[in-house]
Design an enzyme around this catalytic site. Structure first.
Site, PDB file in Angstrom:
ATOM      1  N   THR A  37     -30.716  -4.290  36.815  1.00 19.34           N
ATOM      2  CA  THR A  37     -30.866  -2.635  36.776  1.00 19.34           C
ATOM      3  C   THR A  37     -32.253  -2.320  36.570  1.00 19.34           C
ATOM      4  O   THR A  37     -32.956  -3.169  36.367  1.00 19.34           O
ATOM      5  CB  THR A  37     -29.838  -2.431  35.672  1.00 19.34           C
ATOM      6  OG1 THR A  37     -30.374  -2.754  34.427  1.00 19.34           O
ATOM      7  CG2 THR A  37     -28.425  -2.714  35.679  1.00 19.34           C
ATOM      8  N   ALA A  84     -25.873  -5.532  29.296  1.00 15.79           N
ATOM      9  CA  ALA A  84     -25.438  -4.310  28.690  1.00 15.79           C
ATOM     10  C   ALA A  84     -26.453  -3.036  29.075  1.00 15.79           C
ATOM     11  O   ALA A  84     -27.517  -3.448  29.755  1.00 15.79           O
ATOM     12  CB  ALA A  84     -25.356  -4.216  27.214  1.00 15.79           C
ATOM     13  N   THR A 126     -24.072  -4.917  18.284  1.00 15.78           N
ATOM     14  CA  THR A 126     -25.143  -4.216  17.511  1.00 15.78           C
ATOM     15  C   THR A 126     -24.880  -3.609  16.053  1.00 15.78           C
ATOM     16  O   THR A 126     -23.343  -3.242  16.037  1.00 15.78           O
ATOM     17  CB  THR A 126     -25.860  -2.834  18.457  1.00 15.78           C
ATOM     18  OG1 THR A 126     -26.312  -1.869  17.557  1.00 15.78           O
ATOM     19  CG2 THR A 126     -24.697  -2.427  19.086  1.00 15.78           C
ATOM     20  N   ASP A 127     -25.608  -3.365  15.190  1.00 15.73           N
ATOM     21  CA  ASP A 127     -25.171  -2.555  13.831  1.00 15.73           C
ATOM     22  C   ASP A 127     -24.772  -1.178  14.194  1.00 15.73           C
ATOM     23  O   ASP A 127     -23.934  -0.547  13.424  1.00 15.73           O
ATOM     24  CB  ASP A 127     -26.395  -2.743  13.157  1.00 15.73           C
ATOM     25  CG  ASP A 127     -27.605  -1.935  13.572  1.00 15.73           C
ATOM     26  OD1 ASP A 127     -27.595  -1.624  14.584  1.00 15.73           O
ATOM     27  OD2 ASP A 127     -28.520  -1.815  12.658  1.00 15.73           O
ATOM     28  N   GLU A 128     -25.192  -0.745  15.425  1.00 16.78           N
ATOM     29  CA  GLU A 128     -24.561   0.558  15.801  1.00 16.78           C
ATOM     30  C   GLU A 128     -23.252   1.060  15.763  1.00 16.78           C
ATOM     31  O   GLU A 128     -22.951   2.122  15.589  1.00 16.78           O
ATOM     32  CB  GLU A 128     -25.437   1.333  16.814  1.00 16.78           C
ATOM     33  CG  GLU A 128     -27.017   1.282  16.807  1.00 16.78           C
ATOM     34  CD  GLU A 128     -27.741   1.823  18.090  1.00 16.78           C
ATOM     35  OE1 GLU A 128     -27.311   2.587  18.547  1.00 16.78           O
ATOM     36  OE2 GLU A 128     -28.594   1.256  18.407  1.00 16.78           O
ATOM     37  N   TYR A 151     -23.184   4.867  24.029  1.00 19.58           N
ATOM     38  CA  TYR A 151     -23.401   3.457  23.861  1.00 19.58           C
ATOM     39  C   TYR A 151     -22.664   2.824  22.685  1.00 19.58           C
ATOM     40  O   TYR A 151     -21.985   1.666  23.145  1.00 19.58           O
ATOM     41  CB  TYR A 151     -24.773   3.338  23.722  1.00 19.58           C
ATOM     42  CG  TYR A 151     -25.396   2.190  23.251  1.00 19.58           C
ATOM     43  CD1 TYR A 151     -25.413   1.085  24.005  1.00 19.58           C
ATOM     44  CD2 TYR A 151     -26.015   1.731  21.916  1.00 19.58           C
ATOM     45  CE1 TYR A 151     -25.799  -0.179  23.664  1.00 19.58           C
ATOM     46  CE2 TYR A 151     -26.297   0.673  21.496  1.00 19.58           C
ATOM     47  CZ  TYR A 151     -26.395  -0.467  22.312  1.00 19.58           C
ATOM     48  OH  TYR A 151     -26.782  -1.646  22.113  1.00 19.58           O
ATOM     49  N   SER A 152     -22.856   3.210  21.559  1.00 20.33           N
ATOM     50  CA  SER A 152     -22.158   2.532  20.267  1.00 20.33           C
ATOM     51  C   SER A 152     -20.801   2.434  20.488  1.00 20.33           C
ATOM     52  O   SER A 152     -20.146   1.307  20.278  1.00 20.33           O
ATOM     53  CB  SER A 152     -22.694   2.977  19.127  1.00 20.33           C
ATOM     54  OG  SER A 152     -22.416   4.210  18.843  1.00 20.33           O
ATOM     55  N   LYS A 155     -20.021  -0.541  23.021  1.00 19.77           N
ATOM     56  CA  LYS A 155     -20.332  -1.768  22.373  1.00 19.77           C
ATOM     57  C   LYS A 155     -19.184  -2.143  21.247  1.00 19.77           C
ATOM     58  O   LYS A 155     -18.708  -3.336  21.276  1.00 19.77           O
ATOM     59  CB  LYS A 155     -21.548  -1.435  21.578  1.00 19.77           C
ATOM     60  CG  LYS A 155     -22.709  -1.635  22.486  1.00 19.77           C
ATOM     61  CD  LYS A 155     -22.979  -2.965  23.554  1.00 19.77           C
ATOM     62  CE  LYS A 155     -23.421  -4.136  22.773  1.00 19.77           C
ATOM     63  NZ  LYS A 155     -23.543  -5.364  23.661  1.00 19.77           N
ATOM     64  N   ASN A 250     -38.722   6.535  11.312  1.00 21.61           N
ATOM     65  CA  ASN A 250     -39.333   6.852  12.853  1.00 21.61           C
ATOM     66  C   ASN A 250     -40.835   7.150  12.695  1.00 21.61           C
ATOM     67  O   ASN A 250     -41.775   6.666  13.294  1.00 21.61           O
ATOM     68  CB  ASN A 250     -38.634   7.785  13.674  1.00 21.61           C
ATOM     69  CG  ASN A 250     -37.204   6.857  13.931  1.00 21.61           C
ATOM     70  OD1 ASN A 250     -37.090   5.856  14.050  1.00 21.61           O
ATOM     71  ND2 ASN A 250     -36.172   8.037  14.312  1.00 21.61           N
ATOM     72  N   PRO A 275     -28.895  14.650  20.346  1.00 25.74           N
ATOM     73  CA  PRO A 275     -27.753  14.941  20.036  1.00 25.74           C
ATOM     74  C   PRO A 275     -26.583  13.894  19.078  1.00 25.74           C
ATOM     75  O   PRO A 275     -26.630  12.664  19.670  1.00 25.74           O
ATOM     76  CB  PRO A 275     -26.632  15.403  21.172  1.00 25.74           C
ATOM     77  CG  PRO A 275     -27.794  15.301  22.269  1.00 25.74           C
ATOM     78  CD  PRO A 275     -28.972  14.445  21.792  1.00 25.74           C
TER      79      PRO A 275
END
Ligand code: NAD
Ligand code: TYD
Length: 337
Positions: A37, A84, A126-128, A151-152, A155, A250, A275
């Site tokens: 991808t 993924a 993932t930890d997400e 996404y999370s 997963k 961040n 968001p």
């Protein structure tokens, strides 16, 4: 010989994993199945491509026939599923491909692996999947799953499915949930490479919201060594958190990059927040440390400098990516802001 199917091995973490394994071991034969991808790049595997114990196959993990052919032809007994769709912002712009690849694709791999009676199936998560933390506390393996982004959530669905295959079929499944990775070969849509490259190109650095969201950072090689350990030594049916206990806001990361590259903080541009932006991630990795003897080896201070240096020295790698998909890249960064 361990015949191992690695999926998504042309991406950031998967390619670092393959290069790492083939550099130091000769008891593993790796078939890398990757759809290539926008995030997949065979250049990442230059040091591995001519090795005898490595084979690349371009294809989609959702392709039953292809996956079955690979298991048959290469007598696959081990699977590590890195493949993924991996970027939260993209999942907000359009979620369908996330559920197709991350959920249906994982189902194809699990079903095939079950029929071929694999010895190990490592699902890279993932930890997400745990959602967002307040000011204190850390995610442990028993923190309830509470994903917030498309996404999370995709997963998390894959995690539940992998664990269900263990419970229902006694399939030898293991799972890892790692925190945010950084290091060489990371696609420049993620925070650290994006900020390094924008700084080098004298472009503004888009910081979401107030910049005070916290991520727990780990160097990609530390993640991969932990994944290798869990793949071979983890207890089946178990989840292992992976993290290096390096929480950073961040804005601290962005300022560090600017300082290292000798640029002014005037380049920072606070933009509209993502968001549903998760406020804080922090991971408790005491289980893998106590049970499997893993610990992170890289200090953040040194490894982030190595990473910045890598992007400075590999301009060709990222310029080709940015020039190749510049419009899409630009839209993704600024469309909603
Ligand atoms: P990435 O986006 O850099 O790479 C993903 C790779 O998967 C690409 O090579 C892509 O071509 C391939 N792929 C995508 N869809 C596919 C499909 N349908 N069939 C076959 N290949 C396909 O991602 P990454 O950052 O290397 O992440 C790898 C894994 O680690 C993912 O499962 C991700 O959820 C997980 N993870 C990532 C992080 C992080 O900080 N990047 C942290 C924890 C867990
Ligand atoms: P990202 O690298 O997308 O990882 P994740 O969302 O999976 O944790 O983002 C890391 C953090 O950086 C996250 O809090 C969102 C923030 N961020 C920005 O502020 N600006 C950006 O341009 C990007 C890509 C991320």
């Amino acid at each position: 010989m361990k015949n191992l199917l690695v999926t998504g091995g042309a991406g950031f973490i998967g390619s670092n994993f393959i290069n790492h394994i083939l550099d130091k071991r000769d008891d593993v034969f790796i078939v890398n199945l990757d759809k290539l991808t926008y995030a997949g790049n065979l250049e990442n595997l230059k040091s591995s491509e001519n090795k005898k114990k490595y084979l690349f196959i371009k294809g989609d993990i959702q392709n039953h026939e292809l996956v079955e052919y690979i298991f048959t032809k290469y007598k696959i007994k081990h699977v590590i599923n890195f493949a993924a769709e991996s970027h939260v912002d993209r999942s907000i712009l359009g979620s369908e491909v996330f559920y197709r690849t991350n959920v249906i694709g994982t189902n194809v791999l699990l079903e095939t692996a079950r029929r071929f009676e694999v010895e190990r199936f490592l699902q890279i998560s993932t930890d997400e999947v745990y959602g967002s933390l307040g000011e204190t506390g850390k995610f442990t393996e028993s923190t309830p799953i509470s994903p917030n982004s498309p996404y999370s959530s995709s997963k998390a669905a894959a995690d539940m499915m992998a664990l269900a295959f263990y419970h229902t079929y006694q399939m030898p499944v293991v799972l890892t949930r790692c925190s945010n990775n950084y290091g060489p070969l990371q696609f420049p849509e993620k925070l650290i490479p994006l900020m390094i490259i924008n700084t080098l190109n004298n472009k503004k650095l888009p910081v979401y919201g107030d910049g005070l969201n916290v991520r727990d950072w780990i160097y990609v090689i530390d993640h991969n060594k932990a994944a290798e350990l869990v793949w071979e030594k983890g207890k089946v049916g178990e989840v292992y958190n992976i993290g290096a206990s390096r929480e950073m806001k961040n804005i601290e990361i962005v300022k560090l990059i600017l300082k290292t590259l000798g640029k002014s903080e005037d380049m920072i541009n606070y933009v509209k927040d993502r968001p549903g932006h998760d406020r804080r991630y922090a991971i408790d990795s005491s289980k893998i440390q106590n049970e499997l003897g893993w610990k992170p080896e890289f200090e953040f201070e040194t490894a982030i400098q190595n990473t910045i240096q890598w992007y400075l020295e590999n301009k060709n790698w990222w310029e080709r990516i940015i020039n190749g998909s510049y419009l899409e890249y630009y839209n993704l960064q600024y469309k909603n802001r």
